[in-house]
Motif scaffolding. Structure first.
Motif, PDB file in Angstrom:
ATOM      1  N   UNK A 177     -11.701 -15.326 -22.730  1.00 38.09           N
ATOM      2  CA  UNK A 177     -11.937 -13.963 -23.509  1.00 38.09           C
ATOM      3  C   UNK A 177     -12.522 -12.859 -22.613  1.00 38.09           C
ATOM      4  N   UNK A 178     -13.018 -13.137 -21.171  1.00 38.56           N
ATOM      5  CA  UNK A 178     -13.526 -11.564 -20.559  1.00 38.56           C
ATOM      6  C   UNK A 178     -11.821 -11.180 -19.615  1.00 38.56           C
TER       7      UNK A 178
ATOM      8  N   UNK B 192     -17.655 -17.708 -12.106  1.00 37.07           N
ATOM      9  CA  UNK B 192     -16.574 -18.728 -11.263  1.00 37.07           C
ATOM     10  C   UNK B 192     -15.856 -18.908 -11.920  1.00 37.07           C
ATOM     11  N   UNK B 193     -15.339 -19.260 -12.612  1.00 30.76           N
ATOM     12  CA  UNK B 193     -13.786 -19.327 -13.934  1.00 30.76           C
ATOM     13  C   UNK B 193     -13.509 -18.139 -14.103  1.00 30.76           C
TER      14      UNK B 193
ATOM     15  N   UNK C  92     -10.176 -13.260 -12.575  1.00 28.26           N
ATOM     16  CA  UNK C  92     -10.108 -11.946 -12.273  1.00 28.26           C
ATOM     17  C   UNK C  92      -9.079 -11.992 -10.674  1.00 28.26           C
ATOM     18  N   UNK C  93      -9.467 -12.683  -9.888  1.00 24.73           N
ATOM     19  CA  UNK C  93      -8.191 -12.982  -8.848  1.00 24.73           C
ATOM     20  C   UNK C  93      -6.756 -12.682  -9.089  1.00 24.73           C
ATOM     21  N   UNK C  94      -6.865 -13.873  -9.803  1.00 23.52           N
ATOM     22  CA  UNK C  94      -5.433 -14.644  -9.955  1.00 23.52           C
ATOM     23  C   UNK C  94      -4.483 -13.114 -10.551  1.00 23.52           C
ATOM     24  N   UNK C  95      -5.169 -12.427 -11.820  1.00 21.33           N
ATOM     25  CA  UNK C  95      -4.652 -11.179 -12.820  1.00 21.33           C
ATOM     26  C   UNK C  95      -5.046  -9.835 -12.095  1.00 21.33           C
TER      27      UNK C  95
ATOM     28  N   UNK D 263     -11.490  -9.861  -5.485  1.00 24.41           N
ATOM     29  CA  UNK D 263     -12.185 -10.750  -4.019  1.00 24.41           C
ATOM     30  C   UNK D 263     -12.663 -12.020  -4.565  1.00 24.41           C
ATOM     31  N   UNK D 264     -11.753 -13.204  -4.212  1.00 27.48           N
ATOM     32  CA  UNK D 264     -12.337 -14.591  -4.096  1.00 27.48           C
ATOM     33  C   UNK D 264     -12.202 -14.861  -3.208  1.00 27.48           C
ATOM     34  N   UNK D 265     -14.302 -14.932  -2.619  1.00 27.00           N
ATOM     35  CA  UNK D 265     -14.272 -15.739  -1.319  1.00 27.00           C
ATOM     36  C   UNK D 265     -15.508 -16.786  -1.790  1.00 27.00           C
TER      37      UNK D 265
END
Length: 327
Positions: free
Chosen positions: A16-17, A251-252, A257-260, A264-266
């Motif tokens: 949803x976010x 986190x999910x 957000x990183x995939x779409x 950044x996903x660190x």
């Protein structure tokens, strides 16, 4: 609690976010929300008048009004604040973090309002979960997004709105079928958002593919998936357990957000996800051990059974007192 239901809830609720971010790029928040709920309310109303007619029998005007208030709080109030926060520049991860404080509020109120036992182990898990979501979004908050300071207060209003809806629903004494409740909630939201959109002159849909793609995303994943599973798991597992899963949303959401969007996903996100998973396990184990302790204390006949009574959420909206015999 069914593990698959929990996984599905976390994935679809966090979507949803992302859907809010998809919609914010093409239209005003109330426009997206209006067109998200109008067709959904029409479909559910049609089902209610045909195949689901039996589920409405026995419900009074007061029961329906109560469900309308629950819908206004859990959908209209909650979603409007989330969408506007993201539209104002608050990142989806930070919005999810603020939303993730809901379990602490719900856990603190579960005892006095519902009589549900919350053990020390569960409180430790709640604190651990808050640490996890804070780790995930600390870097984002420090970097800044250009949003005004007061924009970060908006999601808190939505979180409180959802907490209020949760407790109002749990205190309902008339069983309401999940499909019936969702129909009332969605029709209420359609009326609220349509009224706001018309008043603001933002009712016209945007003639862009991205707009309708966002609408489809939100209807299928967020409403039927996330919102439907929220109430299903709430009735099966209780307030503390379902809200503990909220710790995984930040986190999910960062993973989404990183995939779409290439966000950044660190290491912070990885650490936060691990801490959040640990919090869920800790709270669930704390609930199981607490139940065993109460069952043992209730042994020894009728007097012991009375001492071990607890409020247990069941598949309906009504909290029922169940006597534990210790056997």
């Amino acid at each position: 609690m069914n593990v698959l239901l929990s996984i599905g809830f976390v994935l679809t609720w966090s979507s949803g976010f992302i859907g809010a971010k998809l919609g914010a790029g093409s239209a005003d928040a109330v426009t997206v929300l209006m067109w998200r709920f109008l067709p959904l309310a029409a479909v559910l109303a049609l089902l209610a008048a045909t195949v689901a007619r039996a589920s409405w029998r026995g419900l009074t005007a007061r029961d329906l009004a109560r469900q309308a208030v629950v819908g206004a709080l859990s959908q209209s109030g909650y979603l409007l604040t989330v969408y506007y926060a993201i539209q104002l520049g608050v990142s989806s991860g930070t919005t999810a973090l603020i939303d993730g404080t809901q379990p602490l509020v719900a856990g603190a109120l579960a005892g006095p309002l519902l009589g549900q036992y919350v053990s020390r182990t569960q409180w430790l898990g709640l604190a651990l979960g808050l640490t996890g979501v804070a780790v995930v979004t600390a870097g984002d908050a420090a970097a800044g997004t250009g949003a005004p300071w007061w924009a970060y207060l908006v999601p808190f209003l939505g979180m409180l709105s959802l907490v209020a809806a949760t407790f109002l629903d749990r205190r309902t004494r008339t069983p309401v079928a999940p499909l019936t409740a969702m129909t009332v909630h969605c029709v209420t939201s359609a009326v609220v958002f349509s009224g706001l959109a018309l008043a603001l002159g933002a009712a016209a849909p945007v003639a862009e593919t991205s707009f309708w793609a966002a609408i489809g995303w939100l209807v299928v994943l967020s409403t039927f998936g996330g919102y439907g599973l929220y109430w299903l798991i709430l009735r099966r597992g209780g307030v503390t357990r379902v809200n503990t899963l909220m710790f995984l949303m930040a986190p999910v959401t960062a993973l989404w957000g990183a995939a779409m969007f290439g966000e950044p996903f660190g290491p912070q996100t990885v650490l936060g996800l691990a801490v959040g998973l640990g919090a869920v396990v800790l709270v669930h184990r704390g609930g199981a051990s607490g139940a065993r302790d109460r069952g043992a204390a209730a042994g020894g006949g009728a007097a012991g059974a009375g001492a071990g009574a607890e409020v247990t959420p069941v598949a309906s909206d009504m909290p029922v007192r169940r006597v534990r015999s210790g056997r």
